[in-house]
Scaffold this active site. Structure first.
Site, short mmCIF file in Angstrom:
data_model
loop_
_atom_site.label_atom_id
_atom_site.label_comp_id
_atom_site.label_asym_id
_atom_site.label_seq_id
_atom_site.Cartn_x
_atom_site.Cartn_y
_atom_site.Cartn_z
N TRP A 44 8.50 -3.58 4.40
CA TRP A 44 7.38 -4.44 4.05
C TRP A 44 7.80 -5.88 3.78
CZ3 TRP A 44 4.58 -5.70 -0.91
CH2 TRP A 44 3.28 -6.12 -0.65
N GLN A 91 12.39 -1.21 0.81
CA GLN A 91 11.39 -1.91 1.62
C GLN A 91 11.91 -3.21 2.19
OE1 GLN A 91 8.01 -0.95 2.04
NE2 GLN A 91 8.69 0.98 1.19
N ASP A 115 -1.98 2.80 2.70
CA ASP A 115 -1.27 2.85 3.97
C ASP A 115 -1.62 4.19 4.59
OD1 ASP A 115 0.46 2.11 5.96
OD2 ASP A 115 2.22 2.93 4.95
N LYS A 175 19.59 12.11 -6.95
CA LYS A 175 18.27 11.83 -6.41
C LYS A 175 17.31 12.94 -6.82
CE LYS A 175 16.56 10.07 -2.13
NZ LYS A 175 16.78 9.73 -0.74
N LYS A 225 11.87 17.56 -4.97
CA LYS A 225 11.08 18.72 -5.37
C LYS A 225 11.85 19.99 -5.07
CE LYS A 225 6.64 16.49 -5.15
NZ LYS A 225 5.69 15.89 -4.23
N TRP A 252 4.65 -0.69 10.08
CA TRP A 252 5.05 -1.80 9.23
C TRP A 252 4.28 -3.07 9.56
CZ3 TRP A 252 6.93 -0.63 4.95
CH2 TRP A 252 7.79 0.46 4.80
N PRO A 290 0.82 -1.23 0.00
CA PRO A 290 0.00 0.00 0.00
C PRO A 290 0.84 1.26 0.00
CG PRO A 290 0.11 -0.94 2.20
CD PRO A 290 0.82 -1.90 1.29
#
Length: 1128
Positions: free
Chosen positions: A638, A634, A87, A671, A674, A598, A48
């Site tokens: 996850w 993750q 999530d 990377k 914004k 998690w 999610p």
RNA sequence: GGGCCUGUAGCUCAGGUGGUUAGAGCGCUACACUGAUAAUGUAGAGGUCCGUGGUUCGAGUCCACGCAGGCCCA
């Protein structure tokens, strides 16, 4: 009406939009799932995302990767249900809310109630759901958005509680402590997020001590260890060394007491701890007080030789004496010789590494018992020593006559300056300094100095942070470590190294899962305890909670349950108000912690179906997942929590195949952020390039598990090169298929065996392609699949098949050959549609429709969408490897001839007599003969001649077959190679004749067999040759008069075609040609090739001595020619 | 500080188990084609395979130590 739409320009974003609405109107996604009802399931779990931020370009990557395998498996006949999910809990949501409200955590419960706060969180967390749904649809990620699981949903939380209860019942849920950053000044633990705030780490000067730990049972022998936190020394319970490091025992003197002693330290640290100028000084010559202290290595050994060595504690305080094996030397893998002494002092309560190393070694830490008998550290939560230490220090100050800026009471020994005392005050001495003086006086300090280092500070109070044991609830994952490791080995990881390395190592060094979070917006821990913590209840369902509340109401602790009726909210503060009853009738309160988010996502296989309360059948049919995919970040998130819960509660893996994809960086490898303005807006990119090229680029450019340097030019290139070429191929097909009214009809087609060689070749290639895509996708390698499709489409189909077959499409009326060409091209295109449909779902479906609409109108049964078709498996019987080799030879030979022509400046329009090809085997000759016609027309030559041994002009050379000979001869390889390289024609002929030959290796004889040498044709004497890939070609560049004339004729055709075009004539328009006389050669050429010229140019007549007044002067490169072309 | 990944042509990437001329596409240069034409084809130039050691008859490939970039964890 045209059966096949023709397109001048293609609007890729437009295709995305129109196909999307087609899917929506006709419920194609829903049908693709319903169609497979009853079929074997392929299970996918959606990791999610959180909708509290806008999606970025990296989400296109992640979601595309998820999508493609689900689509592929659907085509292959599986039913693939894809439930979406959100999530919704966690710190980022809380921080965002706090930022928007302009509050801090401290204000919660004061300026704003927990109820209001959580309400705001709930509103915020789904704020960008629409953007997410929009992106999901626009990139063609098929997932059920109408009925997603949401982690704040009470049913979802109820499932979580039931899982937690099962863990509790298995005794895998317990309360313990862990070393965490803690701010004594603020009285609160800090998250790693808070510690990463800018300005938190600050350079400060602290007192550092290299302490001397006396080795038990040895006179004047000390292990020395360095610390920048002297106040942790009373809590020392072990010293750590690196097993592989080199250590030394050095005879020297203590610089403060001048006592003779030996100290143990890492050899590599000698330079930092002993003065180089003292080198060579004699121990005997030392007088107390000398500035230069002599030193002498008396013994060397490895770290592991020190293991188990015992020493005496620095602070022999009653009440904190420890049972063995305390005060011993243990090993820790993180010990280095970069600073300190190469020996690390360990205090269990005040360092996470220390804690872990000591637990692993089974060494206890220094704690005292409180009134309840609980072990507590010797520093309290306000950051000061407990009286048991305070008394000791106080006594020692008196003993050593240490004065300070104030009179120290037993409660005054703060380990940092939490009282904000003036450090410039006269005689100011903090606890660290007092400890240093005591140790110096007692011959327990080797070196004391100020040391500047970076140390974390609390962002709210500006005061130094302590690492401190804090209570937490844990899942005892360590108890299941072996099973976790074992089952992990059954998971197919992409890339493999993430499974064995990153994830595997993580499992090997597993610590218990710290489940607690002291926050507000999240799943509450369903654990209630009575006040003396003698009874604990873990609640596993709403019903159970209500039952317990019932008892509480009976007892009068509560008046009613807040969890009646439809609208149940299991969040704080409502659960906090619940008071339960223990067996003795005492009140029980909820442990205030929330659980790690998690756990929320790791529980999704169960909670998404509200299992075990509902949907048991669906759950069982969809567990474990066949496939999941998320970012490699993750791994410990996850991927781990899914695995941990599955193994501990279900003794199963949670997923069988997993792709851990890399990051999407900007085109320079930085990377995206914004803030820096280098983030790529997915919506803008979609608008410009459409979804298909974007998806295709991301998959084909690099393996998904490598980082992707995202470059829009790359998307444009994919669009131009792949989609453009495919579109051109389609346009070509559509143009002629419409003229010839061709409709594909499987029941009336020319059987493949009847089709020409070229058709059988591309069909063979096509079948090979299907197999390759299948293999790649079955092993979860989308990059290989997309590259294979691209190669076939561009290099094989467009650049070779279509180019060579072109004439078949425009010549004459419909006949069997023409029909075969149409059918072949049609089959290639429709197959590509299916193969590419997983990766470029919109374009593939659009083209599929363009291709099949005609057949559909003709009454044939055609699927509504390519996504509803069944996979057309490769037909092995149509694969002809010989033919593929032949064609490869044709391509290579043509390329060589082009290269030769170029060298001699002979354009392709000029026909040439022949090429010569040396032939080493009959097989090769046959393979080339197969495609001889093709080569001839491709490079415009009249004939191909083969040269074999019989010709007597073939020059061969022999090369060692290294892989074969290397194994046999090893070190003698150089001799063997030298021997073979010397061979002349005779030796080569010899081995070819006899199958083997004997060579001499420095007097030793050895027999070589034919396959151990590679024989190639070298060149042809007197000819200009080129060779590549083991094929050699010679070109006959002799221009006979006949050839020259034909060249002139062809040139003229070319010029007249241009004229026709300039005049705006249609293909079928007829013309007459009049040419002025020039010279005998040219005139003759025109006469001799008159018929050819006329048929090529649709001319009814060609007169060589015509009236060319007002004619055009043609530039024929070597001469000029005046002609007059008129439309009839 | 630890674990893991990446480093090959100007750019993006291929290069099973080591094997002797290291490949592709894009870009660049030149040419060809002109009935796929706002297309297409062919050829050419372009390399310290991140560095240093080592193993080996032989290393882009294996080992060790570094360097640079990245991710995760401390």
């Amino acid at each position: 009406m045209k059966k096949y739409q023709e397109f001048k320009q293609v609007d890729y974003p437009g295709i995305g939009e129109s196909v999307l609405s087609y899917w929506q109107e006709n419920k194609i996604f829903e049908k693709s799932v319903e169609n497979r009802e009853g079929a074997e399931t392929f299970t996918f779990f959606e990791g999610p995302p959180s909708a509290n931020g806008t999606p970025g370009i990296h989400h296109v990557m992640a979601r595309t990767l998820k999508d493609i395998f689900c689509r592929y498996k659907t085509l292959k006949g599986f039913q693939v249900k894809r439930k979406g999910g959100w999530d919704t809990h966690g710190l980022p949501v809380e921080l965002q809310v706090e930022k928007e409200l302009g509050i801090t955590k401290e204000d919660i419960g004061k300026k704003i109630t927990v109820e209001e706060y959580n309400k705001k969180c709930r509103e915020t967390v789904m704020r960008f759901k629409n953007e997410w749904d929009d992106l999901t649809e626009k990139i063609g990620y098929w997932v059920d958005l109408d009925d997603p699981y949401i982690t704040f949903d009470p049913k979802y939380i109820e499932s979580l509680w039931s899982l937690l209860k099962r863990l509790f019942e298995k005794d895998l849920l317990y309360k313990g402590y862990t070393i965490q950053p803690f701010s004594p000044a603020a009285g609160t633990g800090l998250s790693s997020h808070e510690l990463n705030q800018p300005g938190c780490y600050r350079d400060v000067k602290d007192t550092s001590i290299t302490a001397q730990f006396k080795v038990k049972g040895r006179e004047n022998e000390y292990i020395i260890a360095w610390t920048t936190t002297p106040w942790t020394l009373p809590s020392n319970s072990a010293l750590a060394i690196g097993e592989k490091l080199d250590y030394v025992k050095v005879k020297t003197f203590n610089p403060y007491t001048y006592q003779e002693q030996t100290v143990i330290l890492a050899k590599a640290r000698m330079g930092a701890l002993f003065n180089k100028k003292a080198e060579g000084l004699k121990i005997e010559d030392y007088k107390p007080g000398d500035k230069l202290i002599p030193f002498e290595i008396v013994e060397e050994f490895k770290g592991k030789d020190m293991l188990g060595m015992e020493y005496e504690p620095l602070f022999p305080i009653e009440g904190i004496a420890l049972p063995s094996p305390a005060f011993t030397v243990i090993s820790a893998d993180y010990v280095t010789t970069e600073d300190g002494t190469g020996i690390v002092h360990l205090a269990k309560a005040f360092g996470a590494d220390d804690f872990r190393a000591l637990v692993q070694a089974g060494v206890p830490g220094v704690f005292v018992k409180d009134e309840q008998g609980n072990e507590i550290p010797v520093v309290d939560k306000r950051g000061r020593f407990l009286p048991v230490i305070g008394e000791y220090l106080q006594a020692k100050m008196k003993e050593h006559e240490i004065t300070a800026h104030k009179e120290y009471g037993v409660d005054d020994f703060y380990v940092k300056n939490y009282l904000k005392e003036d450090e410039n005050a006269a005689d100011y001495k903090n606890t660290d300094v007092i400890i240093s003086i005591i140790l110096k006086n007692e011959n327990k300090a080797f070196k004391v100095e100020k040391y500047e280092h970076s140390y974390p500070h609390c962002w709210r109070t500006d005061m130094p942070v302590l690492y401190y044991p804090l209570e937490s609830w844990f899942i005892k994952t360590t108890a299941c470590k072996d099973r976790l490791v074992e089952l992990n080995k059954t998971i197919n990881w992409k890339p493999e190294a993430t499974g064995t390395g990153r994830f595997g190592n993580w499992l090997e060094n597993l610590v218990d899962w710290n489940l607690s979070r002291s926050r507000f917006w999240g799943t509450p821990l369903p654990v209630w305890r009575n006040e003396d913590a003698t009874e604990t209840k873990c609640i596993g369902s709403i019903a159970e909670l209500n039952e317990e509340i019932g008892k509480s109401i009976e007892k009068g602790f509560m008046t009613e349950s807040p969890f009646k009726g439809e609208e149940v909210d299991l969040h704080r503060p409502y659960v906090d108000d619940v008071i339960l009853v223990d067996s003795k009738g005492q009140k029980m309160f909820r442990e205030p912690d929330l659980i790690d988010v998690w756990f929320d996502s790791g529980a999704m296989p169960y909670a998404q179906w509200h299992y075990p309360f509902e949907n048991e059948e669906i759950f069982k049919a969809n567990y474990p997942a066949d496939y999941i995919a998320e970012g490699v970040d993750q791994t410990r998130g996850w991927f781990f929590t899914l695995h941990a819960i599955a193994v501990m509660l279900f003794d199963s893996v949670a997923f069988k195949n997993v792709i851990a994809n890399g990051l999407v960086l900007d085109k320079n490898g930085n990377k995206m952020s914004k803030r820096l303005g280098n983030a790529v807006d997915p919506f803008k990119t979609l608008k410009e390039y459409g979804p298909d090229a974007l998806r295709w680029y991301m998959l084909s450019n690099a393996n998904p598990w490598d980082n992707l340097k995202f470059n829009l030019e790359g998307v444009a290139e994919v669009q131009r090169r792949f989609f453009g070429t495919l579109q051109n191929t389609y346009n070509f097909f559509a143009l002629y298929a419409n003229l010839d009214h061709f409709t594909y009809d499987a029941s009336k087609m020319v059987s493949v065996s009847e089709r020409p060689e070229l058709d059988r070749w591309i069909i063979s290639k096509l079948q090979s392609l299907i197999g390759e895509v299948e293999n790649s996708m079955d092993s979860y390698d989308a990059t290989r699949a997309t590259r294979a499709i691209m190669n076939f489409t561009v290099d094989q189909l467009s650049n070779w098949y279509v180019r060579l077959a072109r004439k078949r499409f425009w010549r004459g009326d419909m006949n069997e050959d023409k029909q075969a060409a149409y059918e072949t091209l049609y089959e290639c295109l429709t197959t590509i549609c299916q193969l590419m449909s997983s990766f470029a779902p919109f374009y593939a479906d659009w083209m599929y429709k363009n291709l099949t609409d005609g057949a559909k109108e003709a009454g044939q049964e055609i699927a509504e969408s390519v996504h509803l078709t069944d996979w057309n498996a490769a037909d092995e019987t149509l694969i002809n490897k010989d033919l593929e080799t032949s064609m490869q030879l044709a391509q290579d030979i043509s390329s060589l001839v082009h290269s030769l022509r170029k060298k001699d400046k002979l354009k392709v329009r000029q026909p040439l007599q022949k090429i010569l090809i040396p032939i080493l085997s009959e097989k090769t000759r046959e393979q080339i003969q197969h495609v001889e016609e093709l080569i001839k027309s491709e490079v415009n030559i009249k004939g191909v001649e083969y040269i074999d041994d019989a010709s007597g002009i073939l020059v061969k050379s022999a090369k060692p077959n290294f892989p074969l000979l290397g194994k046999r001869f090893g070190p003698k390889m150089k001799l063997v190679a030298a021997a073979i390289n010397q061979w002349g024609q005779e030796e080569i002929a010899n081995i070819e004749r006899n199958g083997s030959v004997e060579i001499d290796l420095d007097g030793e004889k050895a027999a070589l067999s034919l396959e151990e040498v590679l024989i190639t044709s070298q060149d042809i004497p007197g000819w200009s040759v080129a060779s590549d890939n083991g094929i050699t070609v010679a070109l006959d560049v002799t221009l006979t008069n006949e050839l020259k004339q034909e060249g002139i004729a062809r040139d003229l055709v070319n010029r007249i075609q241009n004229l026709r075009k300039d005049m705006g004539l249609e293909v079928q328009d007829k013309i007459t040609i009049k040419v002025a006389k020039l010279n005998e050669q040219v005139d003759q050429a025109l006469v001799n090739f008159s018929e050819y010229i006329q048929s090529e140019t649709q001319a009814l007549s060609l007169s060589v001595n015509g009236d060319v007044a007002e004619g055009t002067v043609l530039d024929m490169d070597d001469f000029e020619l005046k002609v007059k072309v008129e439309k009839v």
